[in-house]
Write a protein that holds these residues in place. Sequence first.
Motif, mmCIF file in Angstrom:
data_model
loop_
_atom_site.group_PDB
_atom_site.id
_atom_site.type_symbol
_atom_site.label_atom_id
_atom_site.label_comp_id
_atom_site.label_asym_id
_atom_site.label_seq_id
_atom_site.Cartn_x
_atom_site.Cartn_y
_atom_site.Cartn_z
ATOM 1 N N TYR A 31 33.312 -84.117 4.693
ATOM 2 C CA TYR A 31 34.843 -84.532 4.634
ATOM 3 C C TYR A 31 35.336 -83.701 3.585
ATOM 4 N N ALA A 32 34.673 -83.624 2.396
ATOM 5 C CA ALA A 32 35.079 -82.725 1.253
ATOM 6 C C ALA A 32 34.989 -81.177 1.374
ATOM 7 N N GLU A 33 34.562 -80.732 2.349
ATOM 8 C CA GLU A 33 34.255 -79.462 2.966
ATOM 9 C C GLU A 33 33.463 -78.703 1.935
ATOM 10 N N CYS A 34 32.143 -79.348 1.332
ATOM 11 C CA CYS A 34 31.186 -78.944 0.447
ATOM 12 C C CYS A 34 30.841 -77.610 1.407
ATOM 13 N N PRO A 35 30.748 -76.473 0.599
ATOM 14 C CA PRO A 35 30.201 -75.359 1.405
ATOM 15 C C PRO A 35 28.720 -75.418 0.918
ATOM 16 N N TYR A 36 27.936 -76.142 0.410
ATOM 17 C CA TYR A 36 26.513 -75.916 -0.048
ATOM 18 C C TYR A 36 25.741 -76.897 0.650
ATOM 19 N N GLU A 37 24.577 -76.558 0.670
ATOM 20 C CA GLU A 37 23.424 -77.727 0.830
ATOM 21 C C GLU A 37 23.647 -78.469 -0.486
ATOM 22 N N ALA A 38 23.313 -79.731 -0.350
ATOM 23 C CA ALA A 38 23.490 -80.623 -1.793
ATOM 24 C C ALA A 38 22.159 -81.562 -1.980
ATOM 25 N N GLU A 39 21.978 -82.113 -3.189
ATOM 26 C CA GLU A 39 20.881 -82.634 -3.591
ATOM 27 C C GLU A 39 21.399 -83.897 -4.276
ATOM 28 N N VAL A 76 38.972 -78.557 -10.529
ATOM 29 C CA VAL A 76 39.999 -79.335 -9.903
ATOM 30 C C VAL A 76 38.734 -80.295 -8.910
ATOM 31 N N PRO A 77 38.982 -81.541 -9.005
ATOM 32 C CA PRO A 77 38.261 -82.253 -8.066
ATOM 33 C C PRO A 77 38.239 -81.902 -6.627
ATOM 34 N N GLY A 78 36.800 -81.990 -6.333
ATOM 35 C CA GLY A 78 36.678 -81.483 -4.835
ATOM 36 C C GLY A 78 36.692 -80.200 -4.567
ATOM 37 N N ILE A 136 31.825 -85.174 -7.110
ATOM 38 C CA ILE A 136 32.451 -84.116 -7.016
ATOM 39 C C ILE A 136 33.620 -83.835 -7.661
ATOM 40 N N GLY A 137 33.895 -84.746 -8.858
ATOM 41 C CA GLY A 137 35.172 -84.459 -9.615
ATOM 42 C C GLY A 137 36.198 -85.459 -9.703
ATOM 43 N N TYR A 138 36.003 -86.523 -8.682
ATOM 44 C CA TYR A 138 37.271 -87.305 -8.630
ATOM 45 C C TYR A 138 37.056 -88.375 -9.729
ATOM 46 N N ASP A 139 38.186 -89.010 -10.064
ATOM 47 C CA ASP A 139 38.161 -90.207 -11.008
ATOM 48 C C ASP A 139 39.449 -91.122 -10.293
ATOM 49 N N HIS A 140 39.436 -92.348 -11.230
ATOM 50 C CA HIS A 140 40.233 -93.379 -10.988
ATOM 51 C C HIS A 140 41.015 -93.884 -12.246
ATOM 52 N N VAL A 148 44.657 -91.121 -4.871
ATOM 53 C CA VAL A 148 44.066 -90.210 -4.329
ATOM 54 C C VAL A 148 42.779 -90.405 -3.870
ATOM 55 N N MET A 149 41.913 -91.116 -4.767
ATOM 56 C CA MET A 149 40.594 -91.699 -4.382
ATOM 57 C C MET A 149 40.541 -92.574 -3.520
ATOM 58 N N GLU A 150 41.470 -93.786 -3.470
ATOM 59 C CA GLU A 150 41.243 -94.565 -2.393
ATOM 60 C C GLU A 150 41.899 -93.890 -1.144
ATOM 61 N N THR A 151 42.670 -93.070 -1.078
ATOM 62 C CA THR A 151 42.894 -92.384 0.122
ATOM 63 C C THR A 151 41.673 -91.896 0.829
ATOM 64 N N LYS A 152 41.139 -91.000 -0.204
ATOM 65 C CA LYS A 152 40.063 -90.170 0.477
ATOM 66 C C LYS A 152 38.797 -90.864 0.795
ATOM 67 N N GLN A 153 38.718 -92.266 -0.028
ATOM 68 C CA GLN A 153 37.462 -93.232 0.472
ATOM 69 C C GLN A 153 37.879 -93.846 1.955
ATOM 70 N N ARG A 154 39.208 -94.283 2.200
ATOM 71 C CA ARG A 154 39.585 -94.813 3.371
ATOM 72 C C ARG A 154 39.254 -93.722 4.626
ATOM 73 N N GLU A 155 39.753 -92.433 4.264
ATOM 74 C CA GLU A 155 39.628 -91.547 5.263
ATOM 75 C C GLU A 155 38.006 -91.247 5.553
ATOM 76 N N ILE A 156 37.244 -91.148 4.551
ATOM 77 C CA ILE A 156 35.799 -91.072 4.677
ATOM 78 C C ILE A 156 35.104 -92.228 5.574
ATOM 79 N N MET A 157 35.556 -93.313 5.493
ATOM 80 C CA MET A 157 35.131 -94.546 5.959
ATOM 81 C C MET A 157 35.571 -94.452 7.486
ATOM 82 N N LYS A 158 36.820 -94.313 7.845
ATOM 83 C CA LYS A 158 37.257 -93.775 8.961
ATOM 84 C C LYS A 158 36.518 -92.892 9.852
ATOM 85 N N ARG A 159 36.350 -91.713 9.309
ATOM 86 C CA ARG A 159 35.647 -90.757 9.840
ATOM 87 C C ARG A 159 33.978 -91.164 10.423
#
Length: 164
Positions: A31-39, A76-78, A136-140, A148-159
């Motif tokens: 969702y965040a379009e992270c361009p890397y493999e992550a740990e 910048v977050p994300g 990935i840098g977001y805070d509340h 912003v964070m709440e919107t992103k959380q809802r969108e991730i959960m919906k996906r």
Amino acid sequence: MTLYYEEEGALKLPLNGEKEARRVIEGALEYAECPYEAEVNLLLTMNEQIHEMNLEFRGIDRPTDVLSFPMNEYEVPGVFDGLEAQEDAFHPETGELMLGDIVISKEKVLAQAEEYGHSVEREYAFLIAHSVLHLIGYDHIEEEERMVMETKQREIMKRLDILR
């Protein structure tokens, strides 16, 4: 993606914690379009242990549901630009982006699922999605950040099709 998964305490959540965590983390990073493999490191623990950590690292003397320990700074977050310039952002052997650590209280997962009237799976997934956004840098702290964070959380959960 590499997930280092650890669980302490006798209490078990009624789900496959590692499999579900991997699915949510991968979904949040996609969702965040992270361009890397992550740990990511994930520890499931009990209220007593997370209380100690919350006091030690945040100065808050009570248990919490989730703690996030990001490894990197984001201008910048994300936005993943510039991470290559950060020393220690990538694992020297795997080349994966080291996002950081997530610690979740299993007791809080169960209590909050009951309190909010949704499934244990939904609460667990929500806390992981929330924490990945922190990694990935977001805070509340500020109201605008929270929205912003709440919107992103809802969108991730919906996906992920994990709804209330």
